[in-house]
Design a protein around this motif. Sequence first.
Motif, PDB file in Angstrom:
ATOM      1  N   THR A   4      -0.738  10.616 -11.710  1.00  0.00           N
ATOM      2  CA  THR A   4       0.231  10.257 -12.688  1.00  0.00           C
ATOM      3  C   THR A   4       1.737  10.065 -11.883  1.00  0.00           C
ATOM      4  O   THR A   4       2.216   9.053 -12.082  1.00  0.00           O
ATOM      5  CB  THR A   4       0.451  11.419 -13.658  1.00  0.00           C
ATOM      6  N   GLY A   5       1.828  10.660 -10.877  1.00  0.00           N
ATOM      7  CA  GLY A   5       3.072  10.655 -10.002  1.00  0.00           C
ATOM      8  C   GLY A   5       3.134   9.202  -9.270  1.00  0.00           C
ATOM      9  O   GLY A   5       4.107   8.495  -9.119  1.00  0.00           O
ATOM     10  N   LEU A   6       1.959   8.768  -8.782  1.00  0.00           N
ATOM     11  CA  LEU A   6       1.798   7.361  -7.996  1.00  0.00           C
ATOM     12  C   LEU A   6       1.997   6.292  -9.296  1.00  0.00           C
ATOM     13  O   LEU A   6       2.846   5.519  -8.779  1.00  0.00           O
ATOM     14  CB  LEU A   6       0.193   7.343  -7.718  1.00  0.00           C
ATOM     15  N   SER A  43       0.739  -1.189  -0.090  1.00  0.00           N
ATOM     16  CA  SER A  43       0.004   0.129   0.077  1.00  0.00           C
ATOM     17  C   SER A  43       0.743   1.279   0.122  1.00  0.00           C
ATOM     18  O   SER A  43       1.757   1.292   0.799  1.00  0.00           O
ATOM     19  CB  SER A  43      -0.746  -0.008   1.410  1.00  0.00           C
ATOM     20  N   ILE A  44       0.482   2.301  -0.580  1.00  0.00           N
ATOM     21  CA  ILE A  44       1.232   3.555  -0.654  1.00  0.00           C
ATOM     22  C   ILE A  44       0.320   4.691  -0.618  1.00  0.00           C
ATOM     23  O   ILE A  44      -1.097   4.340  -1.193  1.00  0.00           O
ATOM     24  CB  ILE A  44       1.844   3.697  -2.314  1.00  0.00           C
ATOM     25  N   GLN A  45       0.475   5.718   0.117  1.00  0.00           N
ATOM     26  CA  GLN A  45      -0.641   6.716   0.366  1.00  0.00           C
ATOM     27  C   GLN A  45      -0.514   7.802  -0.505  1.00  0.00           C
ATOM     28  O   GLN A  45      -1.436   8.566  -0.937  1.00  0.00           O
ATOM     29  CB  GLN A  45      -0.459   7.076   1.844  1.00  0.00           C
ATOM     30  N   ALA A  75       5.219   3.647  -8.941  1.00  0.00           N
ATOM     31  CA  ALA A  75       4.901   2.202  -9.227  1.00  0.00           C
ATOM     32  C   ALA A  75       5.990   1.699 -10.423  1.00  0.00           C
ATOM     33  O   ALA A  75       6.464   0.562 -10.168  1.00  0.00           O
ATOM     34  CB  ALA A  75       3.354   1.842  -9.535  1.00  0.00           C
ATOM     35  N   ALA A  76       5.886   2.235 -11.395  1.00  0.00           N
ATOM     36  CA  ALA A  76       6.712   1.976 -12.458  1.00  0.00           C
ATOM     37  C   ALA A  76       8.162   1.641 -12.141  1.00  0.00           C
ATOM     38  O   ALA A  76       9.130   0.903 -12.220  1.00  0.00           O
ATOM     39  CB  ALA A  76       6.554   2.866 -13.741  1.00  0.00           C
ATOM     40  N   SER A  77       8.928   3.011 -11.359  1.00  0.00           N
ATOM     41  CA  SER A  77      10.094   3.107 -10.999  1.00  0.00           C
ATOM     42  C   SER A  77      10.561   1.958  -9.996  1.00  0.00           C
ATOM     43  O   SER A  77      11.702   1.375  -9.769  1.00  0.00           O
ATOM     44  CB  SER A  77      10.217   4.241 -10.204  1.00  0.00           C
ATOM     45  N   LEU A  78       9.390   1.512  -9.201  1.00  0.00           N
ATOM     46  CA  LEU A  78       9.624   0.464  -8.088  1.00  0.00           C
ATOM     47  C   LEU A  78       9.394  -0.866  -8.775  1.00  0.00           C
ATOM     48  O   LEU A  78       9.901  -1.971  -7.888  1.00  0.00           O
ATOM     49  CB  LEU A  78       8.770   0.561  -6.919  1.00  0.00           C
ATOM     50  N   GLY A  79       9.091  -1.125  -9.918  1.00  0.00           N
ATOM     51  CA  GLY A  79       9.112  -2.212 -10.466  1.00  0.00           C
ATOM     52  C   GLY A  79       7.928  -3.031 -10.495  1.00  0.00           C
ATOM     53  O   GLY A  79       7.650  -4.328 -10.434  1.00  0.00           O
ATOM     54  N   ALA A  80       6.914  -2.301 -10.041  1.00  0.00           N
ATOM     55  CA  ALA A  80       5.514  -3.094  -9.785  1.00  0.00           C
ATOM     56  C   ALA A  80       4.945  -3.557 -11.120  1.00  0.00           C
ATOM     57  O   ALA A  80       4.907  -2.824 -12.201  1.00  0.00           O
ATOM     58  CB  ALA A  80       4.396  -1.767  -9.113  1.00  0.00           C
ATOM     59  N   LEU A 119       5.545  -7.860  -7.390  1.00  0.00           N
ATOM     60  CA  LEU A 119       5.277  -6.743  -6.651  1.00  0.00           C
ATOM     61  C   LEU A 119       3.998  -5.905  -7.318  1.00  0.00           C
ATOM     62  O   LEU A 119       3.977  -5.820  -8.217  1.00  0.00           O
ATOM     63  CB  LEU A 119       6.605  -5.667  -6.486  1.00  0.00           C
ATOM     64  N   GLY A 120       3.085  -5.796  -6.398  1.00  0.00           N
ATOM     65  CA  GLY A 120       1.781  -5.149  -6.945  1.00  0.00           C
ATOM     66  C   GLY A 120       1.728  -3.928  -5.794  1.00  0.00           C
ATOM     67  O   GLY A 120       2.262  -3.947  -4.792  1.00  0.00           O
ATOM     68  N   MET A 121       1.201  -2.901  -6.351  1.00  0.00           N
ATOM     69  CA  MET A 121       0.864  -1.557  -5.512  1.00  0.00           C
ATOM     70  C   MET A 121      -0.505  -1.393  -5.405  1.00  0.00           C
ATOM     71  O   MET A 121      -1.396  -1.721  -6.370  1.00  0.00           O
ATOM     72  CB  MET A 121       1.590  -0.527  -5.806  1.00  0.00           C
ATOM     73  N   ASN A 122      -1.037  -0.840  -4.339  1.00  0.00           N
ATOM     74  CA  ASN A 122      -2.428  -0.476  -3.995  1.00  0.00           C
ATOM     75  C   ASN A 122      -2.378   0.941  -3.540  1.00  0.00           C
ATOM     76  O   ASN A 122      -1.846   1.244  -2.543  1.00  0.00           O
ATOM     77  CB  ASN A 122      -3.166  -1.483  -2.913  1.00  0.00           C
ATOM     78  N   VAL A 123      -3.287   1.773  -4.016  1.00  0.00           N
ATOM     79  CA  VAL A 123      -3.543   3.058  -3.677  1.00  0.00           C
ATOM     80  C   VAL A 123      -5.163   3.396  -3.615  1.00  0.00           C
ATOM     81  O   VAL A 123      -5.721   3.423  -4.387  1.00  0.00           O
ATOM     82  CB  VAL A 123      -2.848   4.040  -4.718  1.00  0.00           C
ATOM     83  N   VAL A 124      -5.268   3.863  -2.473  1.00  0.00           N
ATOM     84  CA  VAL A 124      -6.675   4.254  -2.055  1.00  0.00           C
ATOM     85  C   VAL A 124      -6.587   5.902  -2.432  1.00  0.00           C
ATOM     86  O   VAL A 124      -5.766   6.756  -1.871  1.00  0.00           O
ATOM     87  CB  VAL A 124      -7.013   4.291  -0.594  1.00  0.00           C
TER      88      VAL A 124
END
Length: 367
Positions: free
Chosen positions: A165-167, A115-117, A171-176, A150-155
């Motif tokens: 867009t920044g989120l 999760s990323i806020q 995610a792309a930079s982290l390899g999600a 790796l997956g990412m979830n953003v609420v």
Amino acid sequence: MGPPSLDPPASLLAEITHRCPIHCLYCSNPLELTRRADELPTEVWLRVLAEAADLGVLQVHLSGGEPLARADLAALVERATALELYTNLITSGVGLTRARAQALRDAGLGAVQLSIQAAGPELSRVIAGGEFWQRKMDAARHVRDAGLPLGMNVVLHRYNLHQVTGLLELAASLGAERVELANAQYYGWALRNRDHLLPAREMVEAAEREVARFRERAGDTMEILWVIPDYHAEFPKPCMNGWARMFLTVAPDGTALPCPAASVIPGLDPPSVRQHSTRWIWFESPAFNRFRGFEWMSDPCRSCPRRFEDFGGCRCQAYLLAGDPAVTDPVCTYSPHRHLVTEALGRGGGDPGAPVYRMPIKTRGGE
């Protein structure tokens, strides 16, 4: 007894704890959290996993709270793997060291959803209530170094929609490999903070355009899911693909639920895995059969062809907004209670001096 054509659940959401080091403004956990002393012990969770596999479950999502707060997490993953269940860890990343990521990989963990806020540390601090940004970035690196998907979830909500867009770039930079952009659902603490979190329609529409543009740029390098914001929709989504049709949730204390928020419904009397098998719970329990099918519906749902698509919408949302879990989801444009959603949207972004509520911090050793 359940409908004769009823399939077993495809997924088990195992909420193994409510303890969590962060306390996000939009948390959908219940207002009354399960204390550590009331959590299911390891041996019961191991039995639940075995019963779930026997029932026909294919995937186990290990969640919370923060599942890393449980010292037996790797043991649960190892048992699920032995039962040929695919495991996905849903985590804040706080507490995920390099060694722990490797141990979970060795136990057979299938994937991690982090999760990323927000797209940067400053806004993350406001939403999550503390300095967690760098630990999340470190966790993402540990996941990738361990060779785990790796997956990412953003609420998404009023505070961070402008960063969509920044989120995605983060995610792309982290390899999600997969990103779920989930517009906030208003249960639990999110409902208490709804006036702060509800975005204007223009914000939602602008964010959706940004997501479409990013999808074009990214191509098939990253899967991007956009979960629509209920309050801005004309019709409700098929919540959980219908009441107790595909998903089984087990709360930290063993309460079994058709969806994670269903404990809010008065009189539901949900069963517990402490007393019942998951097979009986799924097929036989009154709570799981209460809103299955269409016989329980009243108009406008009962005579609406959309009932085969959205199953009347969300029962929890119907109760929280209209006070009756059996009415049409107030999000629906045909609902006689739609005005409640319209009024809530009108209050969105209201008095900046109004109190902001946070889930109490539940640390690894806390109650």
